[in-house]
Write a protein that holds these residues in place. Structure first.
Motif, PDB file in Angstrom:
ATOM      1  N   UNK A 121      49.519 -27.565 -43.019  1.00 38.80           N
ATOM      2  CA  UNK A 121      48.124 -27.146 -43.158  1.00 38.80           C
ATOM      3  C   UNK A 121      47.214 -28.007 -42.292  1.00 38.80           C
ATOM      4  N   UNK A 122      47.511 -29.285 -42.200  1.00 44.62           N
ATOM      5  CA  UNK A 122      46.725 -30.193 -41.380  1.00 44.62           C
ATOM      6  C   UNK A 122      46.804 -29.792 -39.913  1.00 44.62           C
ATOM      7  N   UNK A 123      47.996 -29.450 -39.473  1.00 47.86           N
ATOM      8  CA  UNK A 123      48.207 -29.059 -38.070  1.00 47.86           C
ATOM      9  C   UNK A 123      47.503 -27.747 -37.757  1.00 47.86           C
ATOM     10  N   UNK A 124      47.526 -26.801 -38.698  1.00 41.92           N
ATOM     11  CA  UNK A 124      46.856 -25.522 -38.474  1.00 41.92           C
ATOM     12  C   UNK A 124      45.343 -25.685 -38.416  1.00 41.92           C
ATOM     13  N   UNK A 125      44.827 -26.588 -39.226  1.00 39.01           N
ATOM     14  CA  UNK A 125      43.376 -26.751 -39.319  1.00 39.01           C
ATOM     15  C   UNK A 125      42.809 -27.406 -38.068  1.00 39.01           C
ATOM     16  N   UNK A 126      43.395 -28.517 -37.637  1.00 38.35           N
ATOM     17  CA  UNK A 126      42.822 -29.273 -36.518  1.00 38.35           C
ATOM     18  C   UNK A 126      43.903 -30.157 -35.911  1.00 38.35           C
ATOM     19  N   UNK A 127      44.227 -29.923 -34.643  1.00 34.51           N
ATOM     20  CA  UNK A 127      45.272 -30.690 -33.978  1.00 34.51           C
ATOM     21  C   UNK A 127      44.876 -32.160 -33.858  1.00 34.51           C
ATOM     22  N   UNK A 128      43.600 -32.433 -33.620  1.00 35.32           N
ATOM     23  CA  UNK A 128      43.154 -33.823 -33.509  1.00 35.32           C
ATOM     24  C   UNK A 128      43.322 -34.554 -34.840  1.00 35.32           C
ATOM     25  N   UNK A 129      43.029 -33.869 -35.918  1.00 37.07           N
ATOM     26  CA  UNK A 129      43.207 -34.467 -37.235  1.00 37.07           C
ATOM     27  C   UNK A 129      44.685 -34.718 -37.506  1.00 37.07           C
ATOM     28  N   UNK A 130      45.524 -33.809 -37.082  1.00 36.75           N
ATOM     29  CA  UNK A 130      46.969 -33.947 -37.244  1.00 36.75           C
ATOM     30  C   UNK A 130      47.501 -35.147 -36.454  1.00 36.75           C
ATOM     31  N   UNK A 131      46.882 -35.445 -35.310  1.00 40.50           N
ATOM     32  CA  UNK A 131      47.344 -36.534 -34.450  1.00 40.50           C
ATOM     33  C   UNK A 131      46.817 -37.903 -34.863  1.00 40.50           C
ATOM     34  N   UNK A 132      45.961 -37.956 -35.863  1.00 40.75           N
ATOM     35  CA  UNK A 132      45.444 -39.253 -36.319  1.00 40.75           C
ATOM     36  C   UNK A 132      46.578 -40.102 -36.911  1.00 40.75           C
ATOM     37  N   UNK A 133      46.442 -41.435 -36.853  1.00 42.29           N
ATOM     38  CA  UNK A 133      47.434 -42.293 -37.522  1.00 42.29           C
ATOM     39  C   UNK A 133      47.559 -41.918 -38.995  1.00 42.29           C
ATOM     40  N   UNK A 134      48.797 -41.762 -39.463  1.00 39.85           N
ATOM     41  CA  UNK A 134      49.032 -41.308 -40.838  1.00 39.85           C
ATOM     42  C   UNK A 134      50.144 -42.142 -41.462  1.00 39.85           C
ATOM     43  N   UNK A 135      49.879 -42.657 -42.658  1.00 42.51           N
ATOM     44  CA  UNK A 135      50.870 -43.442 -43.394  1.00 42.51           C
ATOM     45  C   UNK A 135      51.317 -42.657 -44.618  1.00 42.51           C
TER      46      UNK A 135
END
Length: 356
Positions: A266-280
């Protein structure tokens, strides 16, 4: 207070006052000449970023905002007074967009920042302005210029360092309660969080960062399912995303790996930039897993999820593992801030004094 992160408003700066046609009339001065003054300018409309506000609710119920028009010019060389300005207080993080074209006009990112969103019209000229050696008795004047009028869309994106992702009941609200001063509603049913919550996490004296908790996401959120899709925009300015996973769901038929993958999709579908943020990855509710099963369950999850980034094991309820996670987050936020504040290297060819 109800959380409102969108509003539409109409603003109108003041029109300028009209110029005046007047002539001096005094005893023994038959040809006193023109003395009509200019009109005053219309009032401007300003916006100021107020750090004490966290919602646009005031603009939901007060849509029209008009500044005063300038006064007209008068005789005896008297110019009209300028119209009173108005200042609209908005939360830090507000984006001001033209409602008709969709163009982003301004962003309020700094507390106390003031911008002019609509300029008042200039005042018209009185006949005093048209006096010359040839035209000694001018009867010309000009009307005041109209002030700017705009239809605006206000959109609030909260300013937080860390954003929390996860399914409903993953423990996000419990986590933000455990580590910060935020006190969101917590219950044993989905969607207890209905609007974003901000919490300040204090690591030490003058050492802190801000965490944003948004309503939980469900599969299909990018198409409008559930509540979380309405607030994903609030994660776009964060420096780090924490993906919180319920490692011990009440329903044995629920697979935490499948839920975690659904969130990522869902994150990837919504916004690629948001998907590419550092994620733990934060595996929560370890207090509900028997001690002898914890290690195996964590390894199984990481393997099936195919995760290669940082992994933290916590219990937000008992605060187990939260301290080390907080310090790790603070170090990451500090390093990101230092990177953003690094001076830009200037090409030697363009070094030196700037042209006047």
């Amino acid at each position: 207070m109800k959380f409102v992160d969108e509003a539409f408003i109409d603003i109108a700066a003041g029109d300028g006052g009209n110029g005046c046609v007047s002539f001096r009339h005094e005893k023994y001065k038959e040809f006193g000449g023109p003395n009509g003054g200019d009109g005053g300018r219309g009032g401007h409309v300003f916006a100021v970023a107020d750090p004490n506000l966290n919602t646009l609710v005031d603009f939901r119920y007060s849509r029209r905002h008009e500044a005063k028009r300038g006064e007209h010019g008068m005789g005896s060389d008297m110019f009209g007074a300028a119209g009173a300005d108005i200042t609209l207080k908005m939360p830090v993080g507000t984006i001001i967009t033209d409602a008709e074209t969709g163009e982003v006009l301004y962003e309020l990112l700094t507390p106390g920042e003031v911008i002019t969103i609509a300029k008042g019209g200039d005042g018209g000229f009185g006949n005093l302005r048209f006096k010359s050696a040839i035209n000694r008795a001018p009867r010309q004047k000009t009307p005041g210029w109209p002030g700017e009028k705009k239809n605006l869309k206000l959109e609030l994106k909260v300013l937080a360092d860390v954003g929390l992702l996860g399914m409903p009941n993953a423990g996000k609200s419990t986590f933000i309660t455990a580590v910060s001063n935020a006190r969101p509603k917590i219950a044993d049913y989905p969607f207890t969080t209905l609007h974003p919550n901000l919490g300040v996490v204090r690591v030490g004296p003058e050492q802190s960062f801000v965490v944003a908790d948004i309503p939980g996401l469900i599969e299909g959120a990018s198409e409008g399912a559930g509540l979380g899709h309405q607030f994903l925009r609030h994660l776009q300015r964060t420096r780090l995303l924490l993906h919180i996973v319920d490692l011990a769901p009440f329903d044995d038929a629920v697979d935490p790996v499948a839920q975690a993958k659904a969130i990522v999709n869902e994150l990837k579908k919504y916004d690629q930039q948001l998907y590419n943020k550092p994620r733990w990855l934060v595996l929560n509710k370890l207090d509900m897993v028997p001690d002898d099963e914890r290690e195996a369950r964590v390894k199984d999850f990481v393997k099936r999820f195919k995760w290669k980034g940082p992994v933290f094991e916590i219990s937000a309820l008992t605060r187990e593992g939260c301290e080390s996670l907080i310090h790790a987050i603070f170090r990451h936020v500090q390093s990101e801030q230092r990177t953003e504040n690094e001076p830009v290297e200037v090409d030697p060819r363009f070094a030196g004094d700037a042209p006047a």
